[in-house]
Design an enzyme around this catalytic site. Structure first.
Site, PDB file in Angstrom:
ATOM      1  N   TYR A  61     -49.523 -79.327 -75.699  1.00 18.10           N
ATOM      2  CA  TYR A  61     -50.218 -79.290 -74.317  1.00 18.10           C
ATOM      3  C   TYR A  61     -51.683 -79.699 -74.376  1.00 18.10           C
ATOM      4  O   TYR A  61     -52.122 -79.737 -75.321  1.00 18.10           O
ATOM      5  CB  TYR A  61     -50.267 -77.984 -73.740  1.00 18.10           C
ATOM      6  CG  TYR A  61     -48.875 -77.114 -73.485  1.00 18.10           C
ATOM      7  CD1 TYR A  61     -47.674 -77.868 -73.421  1.00 18.10           C
ATOM      8  CD2 TYR A  61     -48.555 -75.921 -73.317  1.00 18.10           C
ATOM      9  CE1 TYR A  61     -46.297 -77.545 -73.198  1.00 18.10           C
ATOM     10  CE2 TYR A  61     -47.263 -75.291 -73.151  1.00 18.10           C
ATOM     11  CZ  TYR A  61     -46.094 -76.073 -73.110  1.00 18.10           C
ATOM     12  OH  TYR A  61     -44.931 -75.332 -72.776  1.00 18.10           O
ATOM     13  N   PRO A 218     -40.977 -70.711 -63.838  1.00 17.40           N
ATOM     14  CA  PRO A 218     -40.874 -69.680 -63.136  1.00 17.40           C
ATOM     15  C   PRO A 218     -41.227 -69.579 -61.499  1.00 17.40           C
ATOM     16  O   PRO A 218     -40.332 -69.259 -60.653  1.00 17.40           O
ATOM     17  CB  PRO A 218     -41.334 -68.476 -63.711  1.00 17.40           C
ATOM     18  CG  PRO A 218     -42.646 -68.990 -64.349  1.00 17.40           C
ATOM     19  CD  PRO A 218     -42.338 -70.271 -64.754  1.00 17.40           C
ATOM     20  N   LEU A 219     -42.098 -70.286 -61.209  1.00 17.32           N
ATOM     21  CA  LEU A 219     -42.562 -70.422 -59.777  1.00 17.32           C
ATOM     22  C   LEU A 219     -42.045 -72.065 -59.363  1.00 17.32           C
ATOM     23  O   LEU A 219     -42.555 -72.284 -58.445  1.00 17.32           O
ATOM     24  CB  LEU A 219     -44.026 -70.419 -59.569  1.00 17.32           C
ATOM     25  CG  LEU A 219     -44.718 -69.262 -60.149  1.00 17.32           C
ATOM     26  CD1 LEU A 219     -46.184 -69.082 -59.955  1.00 17.32           C
ATOM     27  CD2 LEU A 219     -43.991 -67.943 -59.682  1.00 17.32           C
ATOM     28  N   GLY A 222     -44.759 -74.133 -58.699  1.00 17.10           N
ATOM     29  CA  GLY A 222     -45.689 -73.807 -57.401  1.00 17.10           C
ATOM     30  C   GLY A 222     -44.899 -73.878 -56.200  1.00 17.10           C
ATOM     31  O   GLY A 222     -45.360 -73.399 -55.224  1.00 17.10           O
ATOM     32  N   LEU A 223     -43.742 -74.378 -56.133  1.00 17.27           N
ATOM     33  CA  LEU A 223     -42.863 -74.571 -54.668  1.00 17.27           C
ATOM     34  C   LEU A 223     -42.526 -73.080 -54.414  1.00 17.27           C
ATOM     35  O   LEU A 223     -42.652 -72.917 -53.114  1.00 17.27           O
ATOM     36  CB  LEU A 223     -41.655 -75.471 -55.091  1.00 17.27           C
ATOM     37  CG  LEU A 223     -40.808 -75.500 -53.903  1.00 17.27           C
ATOM     38  CD1 LEU A 223     -41.573 -76.726 -52.946  1.00 17.27           C
ATOM     39  CD2 LEU A 223     -39.433 -76.270 -54.089  1.00 17.27           C
ATOM     40  N   LEU A 224     -42.222 -72.156 -55.383  1.00 21.38           N
ATOM     41  CA  LEU A 224     -42.203 -70.660 -54.986  1.00 21.38           C
ATOM     42  C   LEU A 224     -43.251 -69.746 -54.632  1.00 21.38           C
ATOM     43  O   LEU A 224     -42.960 -68.588 -54.446  1.00 21.38           O
ATOM     44  CB  LEU A 224     -40.974 -70.126 -55.744  1.00 21.38           C
ATOM     45  CG  LEU A 224     -39.625 -71.018 -56.003  1.00 21.38           C
ATOM     46  CD1 LEU A 224     -39.022 -70.335 -57.374  1.00 21.38           C
ATOM     47  CD2 LEU A 224     -39.058 -70.466 -54.546  1.00 21.38           C
ATOM     48  N   GLY A 226     -45.025 -70.208 -51.860  1.00 24.17           N
ATOM     49  CA  GLY A 226     -45.046 -70.142 -50.417  1.00 24.17           C
ATOM     50  C   GLY A 226     -45.986 -71.185 -49.994  1.00 24.17           C
ATOM     51  O   GLY A 226     -46.209 -71.105 -48.337  1.00 24.17           O
ATOM     52  N   LYS A 227     -46.817 -71.814 -50.621  1.00 26.96           N
ATOM     53  CA  LYS A 227     -47.885 -72.794 -49.934  1.00 26.96           C
ATOM     54  C   LYS A 227     -47.364 -74.378 -49.718  1.00 26.96           C
ATOM     55  O   LYS A 227     -47.942 -74.922 -49.147  1.00 26.96           O
ATOM     56  CB  LYS A 227     -48.906 -73.145 -51.185  1.00 26.96           C
ATOM     57  CG  LYS A 227     -48.830 -73.824 -52.436  1.00 26.96           C
ATOM     58  CD  LYS A 227     -49.982 -73.821 -53.239  1.00 26.96           C
ATOM     59  CE  LYS A 227     -49.644 -74.656 -54.466  1.00 26.96           C
ATOM     60  NZ  LYS A 227     -50.945 -74.392 -55.560  1.00 26.96           N
TER      61      LYS A 227
END
Ligand SMILES: NC(=O)c1ccc[n+]([C@@H]2O[C@H](COP(=O)([O-])OP(=O)(O)OC[C@H]3O[C@@H](n4cnc5c(N)ncnc54)[C@H](OP(=O)(O)O)[C@@H]3O)[C@@H](O)[C@H]2O)c1
Length: 330
Positions: A61, A218-219, A222-224, A226-227
């Site tokens: 990374y 897990p998100l 970032g889609l999950l 809410g933004k």
């Protein structure tokens, strides 16, 4: 002050991790606030302050390979004992400059990789050392043997794997048992409300063998959180910089119904996403990435905000069903 984030055991092992973790692939990533040491330090300090002490990185990374580990090593000086450090070796997407053989889980390669990670992280031990992806050129018995040696030498506390298929998880489990060796205690695979394929083979395998599950993305990048909405995508996000297809191809009807589900309960989409993940059997920690201290604090709070009932889990299953298995016999 640390929040009340609970700790969970990783599978049947003695490794304890915070239920909200921190994915560290943003550290050293060009174009983010966490590209620099200052940005990395701000996120790590906020995480520890909020009780997020489980940190997941990988040797590859960073804008240049190794940079995430290097920045973490520097930022964690004097705080090493406050965190549980997980890293990975052996991804084929990046050349780390280790032995030129194609095998990235071989005895020689792993020896070189672990020393380099220990140096970059400025530590004498890695708490969870994970095979990043299956290596078709190295028998898993060889990888397990060298990892077991590292555990006995104290350089590594526990070992895990990532991106293995269900059958590979079973194979590794039985080979470790047959050799009376050190077993893998964790599995890290792609998983979220919008990516549930791991439920077919991977989750049944980890449950059967007492392995802790660490969902990556897990998100859903970032889609999950809410933004994002059908009509609006914030530009200063990884999704819009690098993965616009995640927004363009999103199932907006289901996501809008999910937002209504959250509104009816007075919770945010972020809280519902964490609550759903933490209700999964075998789930050890939600290793969400973050690019700012504010995101880390929100994620820490979301980890203890909402626990779904059985009916609510069923409602979410109906909204985000497991896609049909193209290989299934009918
Ligand atoms: N094993 C593997 O092969 C593998 C592969 C990929 C990832 N991983 C692991 O999984 C971790 C997580 O992956 P990821 O970070 O790419 O995906 P993610 O956790 O699904 O999404 C995290 C991203 O969402 C945004 N975000 C997070 N919290 C937020 C909040 N409270 N409010 C608003 N936005 C928020 C941030 O991006 P923006 O600020 O840019 O919007 C953040 O980088 C990685 O760090 C890594 O450790 C493993």
């Amino acid at each position: 002050m640390a929040s009340d984030i609970t700790s969970r055991r990783v599978g049947a092992s003695g490794l304890l991790v915070s239920a909200a973790g921190l994915g560290c692939n943003n550290f050293g990533r060009p174009g983010t606030r966490t590209e620099t040491l200052e940005g990395t330090r701000a996120v790590l300090d906020a995480a520890i302050e909020a009780g997020i002490t489980f940190l997941d990185t990988a040797d590859m990374y960073g804008g240049e390979p190794g940079l995430s580990e290097t920045l973490m090593g520097e930022a964690l000086r004097g705080r090493r004992d406050e965190v549980v450090l997980a890293t990975k070796f052996g991804h084929f997407g990046r050349d780390m400059g280790y032995p030129p053989s194609g095998a990235k889980a071989s005895r020689t390669y792993v020896r070189r990789a672990v020393e380099a990670s220990l140096t970059r992280l400025q530590t004498d031990r890695i708490d969870l050392y994970q095979l990043h992806t299956p290596d078709p050129r190295t028998p898993i018995a060889e990888t397990l043997d060298v990892l077991a040696d590292l555990v006995r030498e104290g350089k590594v506390r526990y070992i895990g794997h990532s991106n293995l298929a269900g059958w590979q998880i079973a194979e590794a489990h039985f080979i470790a048992a047959e050799r009376a060796g050190v077993p893998f205690v964790s599995a890290q695979n792609h998983y979220s409300l919008l990516a549930r394929a791991a439920e077919r083979e991977v989750l049944p395998a980890v449950e059967r063998f007492g392995i802790g599950f660490l969902p990556f993305f897990p998100l859903h990048n970032g889609l999950l959180t809410g933004k994002f909405s059908r009509d609006h995508a914030p530009s200063d996000t990884r999704i819009m910089r690098q993965r616009a297809h995640v927004w363009e191809d999103a199932p907006w009807d289901a996501l809008e119904a999910f937002q209504t589900f959250c509104d009816e309960r007075g919770i945010t989409m972020l809280e519902a996403t964490f609550g759903w993940l933490l209700a999964r059997p075998s789930l050890s920690s939600v290793i969400a990435g973050a690019t700012s201290p504010e995101q880390v604090r929100a994620n820490a709070a979301a980890a203890s905000a909402w626990t779904p009932s059985a009916d609510e889990l069923a409602a979410l299953d109906a909204l985000f069903p497991l896609p049909e298995d193209p290989g299934a016999q009918v």
